[in-house]
Enzyme design. Structure first.
Site, mmCIF file in Angstrom:
data_model
loop_
_atom_site.group_PDB
_atom_site.id
_atom_site.type_symbol
_atom_site.label_atom_id
_atom_site.label_comp_id
_atom_site.label_asym_id
_atom_site.label_seq_id
_atom_site.Cartn_x
_atom_site.Cartn_y
_atom_site.Cartn_z
ATOM 1 N N HIS A 196 18.488 48.153 36.173
ATOM 2 C CA HIS A 196 17.925 49.466 35.855
ATOM 3 C C HIS A 196 16.619 49.329 35.089
ATOM 4 C CE1 HIS A 196 20.659 48.288 32.573
ATOM 5 N NE2 HIS A 196 19.836 48.909 31.757
ATOM 6 N N PHE A 197 15.804 50.373 35.210
ATOM 7 C CA PHE A 197 14.618 50.518 34.374
ATOM 8 C C PHE A 197 14.880 51.582 33.329
ATOM 9 C CE2 PHE A 197 12.088 48.324 37.564
ATOM 10 C CZ PHE A 197 11.094 47.732 36.811
ATOM 11 N N HIS A 198 14.396 51.328 32.119
ATOM 12 C CA HIS A 198 14.341 52.358 31.083
ATOM 13 C C HIS A 198 12.953 52.982 31.136
ATOM 14 C CE1 HIS A 198 17.853 50.952 28.560
ATOM 15 N NE2 HIS A 198 17.613 49.847 29.240
ATOM 16 N N ASP A 206 19.475 58.788 29.783
ATOM 17 C CA ASP A 206 20.270 57.840 29.004
ATOM 18 C C ASP A 206 21.165 58.625 28.041
ATOM 19 O OD1 ASP A 206 19.855 54.566 28.128
ATOM 20 O OD2 ASP A 206 21.026 55.881 26.831
HETATM 21 P P1 AMP Z 1 20.770 48.054 28.851
HETATM 22 O O1 AMP Z 1 21.051 47.649 27.447
HETATM 23 O O2 AMP Z 1 19.360 47.732 29.286
HETATM 24 O O3 AMP Z 1 21.800 47.507 29.808
HETATM 25 O O4 AMP Z 1 20.846 49.636 28.876
HETATM 26 C C1 AMP Z 1 21.975 50.348 29.196
HETATM 27 C C2 AMP Z 1 21.707 51.789 28.805
HETATM 28 O O5 AMP Z 1 22.668 52.587 29.452
HETATM 29 C C3 AMP Z 1 21.795 52.079 27.317
HETATM 30 O O6 AMP Z 1 20.564 52.636 26.876
HETATM 31 C C4 AMP Z 1 22.937 53.093 27.217
HETATM 32 O O7 AMP Z 1 22.709 54.077 26.251
HETATM 33 C C5 AMP Z 1 22.968 53.665 28.619
HETATM 34 N N1 AMP Z 1 24.237 54.187 29.046
HETATM 35 C C6 AMP Z 1 25.466 53.622 28.906
HETATM 36 N N2 AMP Z 1 26.405 54.414 29.448
HETATM 37 C C7 AMP Z 1 25.755 55.496 29.953
HETATM 38 C C8 AMP Z 1 26.151 56.660 30.626
HETATM 39 N N3 AMP Z 1 27.442 56.886 30.899
HETATM 40 N N4 AMP Z 1 25.230 57.576 30.990
HETATM 41 C C9 AMP Z 1 23.938 57.363 30.716
HETATM 42 N N5 AMP Z 1 23.480 56.268 30.085
HETATM 43 C C10 AMP Z 1 24.373 55.351 29.707
#
Ligand code: AMP
Length: 138
Positions: free
Chosen positions: A102-104, A33
């Protein structure tokens, strides 16, 4: 709303935007992330164009979970973290900001809180009617 092919994860999957890759197979990609909420914060995405987890086929979900387990195990082993939290959001109302499923994977340790906890414990009596509604929808 149809899948938006211009979202940032779609661009990463097309290699138009770089990422710090952790793992890749035929169906999934895992990468760090870019704005980690904790050290080791990793994302796992399906290669299929799915906005939410509900848009994936059963096989697609299986592949996503398989990779999430594999990568989360590696996060736990590799970073020696005592706990690992897996988080998956669907829809802006749930806090999803990138419209590609996606999964975190979030390393956790005692005393370091993330704001994903509820504020009060609920009794079984309060929880049961909710559980019944979920069971009825299975
Ligand atoms: P969500 O809020 O569950 O949709 O999570 C999206 C995640 O994607 C957030 O934690 C962001 O920090 C991450 N994110 C956004 N753009 C990028 C990127 N270019 N590379 C890696 N992570 C990203």
């Amino acid at each position: 709303m149809p899948y938006d092919h211009t979202n940032i994860f779609a661009k990463i999957l097309r290699q138009e935007v770089p990422c710090v890759k952790v793992y890749e197979d035929e169906h999934t990609l895992a990468f760090m992330d870019i704005m980690p909420s904790v050290e080791g914060h990793t994302l796992v995405v399906p290669k299929a164009p799915a906005k939410e987890i509900f848009d994936l086929s059963a096989d697609g979900v299986a592949a996503l979970i398989r990779t999430t387990q594999k990568v989360a195990k590696a996060v736990r082993r590799g970073l020696e973290c005592p706990g690992v939290m897996l988080v998956q959001l669907n829809g802006p109302a749930a806090g999803q900001s990138v419209p590609h499923a996606h999964f975190h994977i979030l390393p956790r340790e005692d005393g370091v809180d993330l704001s994903l906890h509820g504020r009060a414990m609920r009794s079984p009596e309060e929880l049961e009617p909710v559980a019944a509604r979920i069971r009825a929808a299975l």
